[in-house]
Design a protein around this motif. Structure first.
Motif, mmCIF file in Angstrom:
data_model
loop_
_atom_site.group_PDB
_atom_site.id
_atom_site.type_symbol
_atom_site.label_atom_id
_atom_site.label_comp_id
_atom_site.label_asym_id
_atom_site.label_seq_id
_atom_site.Cartn_x
_atom_site.Cartn_y
_atom_site.Cartn_z
ATOM 1 N N ASP A 33 0.818 -1.172 -0.058
ATOM 2 C CA ASP A 33 0.169 0.023 -0.122
ATOM 3 C C ASP A 33 0.855 1.169 0.046
ATOM 4 O O ASP A 33 0.702 2.064 0.604
ATOM 5 N N PRO A 39 0.864 3.908 -1.992
ATOM 6 C CA PRO A 39 0.548 5.151 -1.908
ATOM 7 C C PRO A 39 -0.003 5.709 -0.870
ATOM 8 O O PRO A 39 -0.083 7.081 -0.602
ATOM 9 N N VAL A 40 -0.572 4.922 0.150
ATOM 10 C CA VAL A 40 -0.856 5.785 1.424
ATOM 11 C C VAL A 40 0.056 5.287 2.517
ATOM 12 O O VAL A 40 -0.086 5.838 3.847
ATOM 13 N N ASP A 99 3.329 6.161 4.568
ATOM 14 C CA ASP A 99 4.191 7.331 5.109
ATOM 15 C C ASP A 99 5.536 7.138 4.531
ATOM 16 O O ASP A 99 6.433 8.091 4.532
ATOM 17 N N HIS A 159 0.187 10.816 7.647
ATOM 18 C CA HIS A 159 -0.605 11.233 6.726
ATOM 19 C C HIS A 159 -0.470 12.651 6.574
ATOM 20 O O HIS A 159 -1.587 13.391 6.431
ATOM 21 N N ARG A 170 4.105 13.683 1.763
ATOM 22 C CA ARG A 170 5.031 12.850 1.051
ATOM 23 C C ARG A 170 6.366 13.213 1.180
ATOM 24 O O ARG A 170 6.523 14.424 1.115
ATOM 25 N N CYS A 208 -2.501 10.088 -2.271
ATOM 26 C CA CYS A 208 -1.145 9.581 -2.428
ATOM 27 C C CYS A 208 -0.249 10.773 -2.927
ATOM 28 O O CYS A 208 1.111 10.318 -2.931
ATOM 29 N N ARG A 224 -6.187 6.908 4.146
ATOM 30 C CA ARG A 224 -5.798 8.314 3.895
ATOM 31 C C ARG A 224 -7.028 9.192 3.384
ATOM 32 O O ARG A 224 -7.846 8.268 2.490
#
Lengths: 528, 178
Positions: free
Chosen positions: A108, A110-111, A113, A219, A222, B71, B98
């Motif tokens: 995962d 993309p989500v 950290d 969250h 990035r 993202c 998220r």
């Protein structure tokens, strides 16, 4: 000294160096997860396998040490060990290990950290297979709080046990352990003993994947959006080296930076989350003059004019209050302005904490007391009686900042003095006692040198831009002094350092170039 | 080596301009009898071809949750640097952790290359076929999350990602099969 051959290159290494250390020291990459230079070697991730000539199986390079071989048994008559990190067998092994590690890993990214600074992501991309043969359902577990600041995502965990070893060896509190065995094993804490020590934030840093997360940063952003600025933590006199991650003049997180002379690899949570204190302050950005009824805004020209007038009128009755929260340069310029007639406010202290690993959180909350004492040698601790005795009429005060609480004794004393100039970044207790407030820089805006309590001079670099019309801390006393004495002012912080070196022999060879990322000890001789 | 280029010397016929005139009129006359390509916009709307990349939208799941997980792959892929996202924890207990707190697209910067929808791992951002979104002020061309979800509400009957079987693979997309 043994000679080891890694991928056709010879290296002479100390006896007892592990193959992984020898490779990493010479910029040869061997993928690894469980190995961390500060922690005990366990060899549990099996990612750093290499081929060692003469050994039947692949060896874990973190736990294989180079030793002295009798001269008649040397390989090719020369080498004590011959290692291949690029062998076909090694590459196949790396692929297989990554496939194992990714069996239950949720992918995962993309989500997550950690994405962008994740070892698993990097190695899977570089060494792994594009496909997995695993067709069953992945093991799914809910997230858990290990302590008030640390969350664990069990799905992402690869059980390298770095965090477990950290709590055992570095913080000495042993909160974390691996619960159960095999497929069921997971990192866990006892309910009555959560991970709440002052070094807990480090486990999120040393986690090679995104399993351990700090609730402070989760969250938020990035990693590739952030700018990284190497700097120094300003929350105690140890002066841990940190990287400040910031974006658009907003600080998002602090992580420790490696410096073996100061903090090794870690930092404490006081420093790590300390920057939040400065987020909500009402930043002072224009000079303020006290007139009947309260402070009114003014221009820099007027403010400096007024200060110089008062300075001229005060004659010999001038004094300054240096601050251990400011850089050496600011304190030095203050000492010049008030002819070395300097005092200081009572120190801000807390309990000193020492960890079994040698990590230390100092009791002195100010970052630069050593440096302040160095560049203001005639400093008076008992300033109160000096005020009575010497008839001080003009006081220039470098404000410690929002942590400073002023007691009634000091408030009364500042009342008595005719003209008080305070250089600060917010309307603190001290600023409220002033006749004129000059806006300086806030922490993380400052640039200069600070000296930690072990006498190491380090480069404090600015991470965010100076707000509004505020000026650098060293520049304000410099402007007043040059106008007062009618001499030409200094142009930049390096020239202040130069001047400082002329007055204080210990600082004579300090330049930003020489300080670099690691700093210099005060005696001028580099340790390394 | 230098070459000498001689300029064309017009002949007598050329300088009369009558043959050229006739030639031009012939072209005009030809187009008289062709099919007209002018459309009477805005009474008549232009229908763009399949794959046209117009105004963005942010997709939702059938139960109303936002697909986007913030993202920032789209903003990383964006060559014009026009997507600005502020992530945060999602307000829904179940599902993704998220969620975009803010999602702004600067339509003035956007070059409508479609990299964002290619980069999106959740099929959340999508370029619709809406092309007529000109405006009187620059500020009105900064579209935020509500605006993008509004575009979705307008165009939700069309799935631009998979046109031939629109809406049929939503089951596969909703199940979190990581």
């Amino acid at each position: 000294m043994p000679i080891v051959k890694i991928d056709d290159t010879d290296f002479t290494v100390e006896k007892g160096t592990s193959v992984l250390q020898a490779a990493l020291a010479n910029d040869i990459e061997i993928p690894h997860y469980c190995y961390h230079p500060a922690l005990e070697i366990v060899g549990s991730c099996r990612m750093c396998l290499v081929k060692v000539e003469g050994m039947p199986k692949l060896q874990v390079s973190c736990n294989t040490f180079v030793g002295d071989v009798p001269s008649d048994k040397k390989i090719d008559g020369k080498y004590d060990m011959v290692v291949s990190t690029q062998d076909e067998l090694v590459q196949q092994e790396q692929k297989n290990m990554l496939e194992f590690l990714l069996l239950n890993h949720p992918l995962d990214c993309p989500v997550c950290d950690q994405a962008g600074e994740c070892d698993l992501q990097d190695y899977a991309f570089k060494y792994g297979n594009a496909h997995s043969r695993f067709e069953e359902d992945k093991r799914v577990r809910p997230n858990e709080y290990l302590g008030s600041q640390i969350v664990i995502n069990h799905n992402r965990c690869i059980l390298c046990s770095r965090c477990v070893r950290f709590t055992r060896e570095i913080s000495g509190s042993s909160e974390l352990f691996v619960e159960a065995r095999g497929y069921n094993s997971k990192i866990s804490v006892l309910e009555e003993k959560p991970l709440d020590n002052l070094l807990a934030g480090n486990v999120a840093d040393i986690c090679p994947v995104g399993a351990l997360l700090s609730t402070d940063y989760i969250h938020k952003n990035r990693i590739w959006n952030l700018d990284k600025q190497p700097s120094i933590c300003q929350d105690c006199s140890v002066g841990c080296n940190v990287d400040v991650f910031h974006q658009k003049d907003q600080i998002l997180r602090l992580t420790p930076r490696e410096n073996h002379s100061v903090n090794k690899f870690f930092m404490c949570d006081k420093g790590r989350y300390g920057f939040h204190r400065f987020e909500e302050i009402e930043r002072l950005t224009v000079p303020m003059i006290m007139s009947e009824g309260g402070f009114i805004e003014t221009t820099w020209d007027e403010a400096i004019e007024k200060t110089v007038d008062e300075l001229n009128g005060a004659g010999k009755g001038i004094a300054g209050i240096a601050s251990p929260f400011h850089t050496n340069e600011a304190n030095f310029m203050l000492g010049r302005l008030v002819n070395g007639n300097v005092g200081t406010l009572p120190p801000i202290t807390s309990e000193e904490i020492n960890y079994p690993s040698g990590f230390r959180i100092s009791g002195d909350r100010s970052p630069n007391r050593h440096g302040m004492n160095d560049v203001c040698p005639s400093i008076v601790d008992d300033f109160a009686s000096a005020v009575e005795r010497k008839d001080i009429r003009f006081l220039y005060l470098l404000d410690d900042g929002i942590d400073r609480e002023l007691n009634e004794l000091w408030k009364g004393m500042l009342e008595k003095i005719d003209f008080v100039v305070v250089q600060s970044y917010a309307m603190t207790d001290v600023s409220k006692c002033a006749d004129i407030v000059l806006p300086g820089q806030a922490p993380f805006e400052r640039e200069g040198t600070i000296t930690n309590d072990m006498g190491r001079v380090q480069w404090l670099r600015p991470s965010v831009t100076t707000k509004g019309e505020s000026r650098p801390d060293w520049e304000i006393p410099m402007l007043i002094q040059s106008k007062h004495a009618g001499v030409e002012g200094l142009t930049d912080v390096s020239s202040v350092m130069n001047e400082m070196g002329k007055d204080f022999a210990a600082y004579s060879d300090i330049t930003f170039f020489r300080l670099g990322d690691q700093g210099l000890p005060l005696n001028g001789k580099a340790e390394e | 080596m230098a070459t000498i280029v001689k300029s064309y010397e017009p002949t007598f016929w050329d300088r009369l301009y009558l043959p050229a005139l006739a030639k031009g009129l012939a072209v005009t006359l030809k187009h008289f009898f062709r099919k007209k390509i002018t459309i009477q916009y805005p009474d008549e709307k232009y229908v763009p071809p399949d794959g046209y990349r117009g105004l963005h939208r942010l997709n939702k799941y059938p139960d109303g949750k936002i697909r986007c997980v913030a993202c920032e792959m789209c903003s990383a892929a964006c060559p014009a640097d026009c997507i600005h996202i502020i992530p945060g924890p999602s307000p829904w207990e179940d599902g993704k952790e998220r969620f975009p707190v803010r999602f702004d697209i600067d339509l003035l910067r956007c070059i409508f290359c479609g990299f964002c929808e290619m980069a999106c791992p959740e099929e959340a951002i999508e370029l619709t076929e809406i092309y007529d979104f000109s405006n009187y002020t620059r500020d009105d061309l900064l579209i935020d999350k509500e605006g993008l979800l509004g575009v979705y509400e307008l165009t939700k009957d069309t799935n631009y990602y998979s046109r031939p079987n629109a809406g049929q693979d939503s089951e596969a997309l909703t199940s979190d099969k990581f």
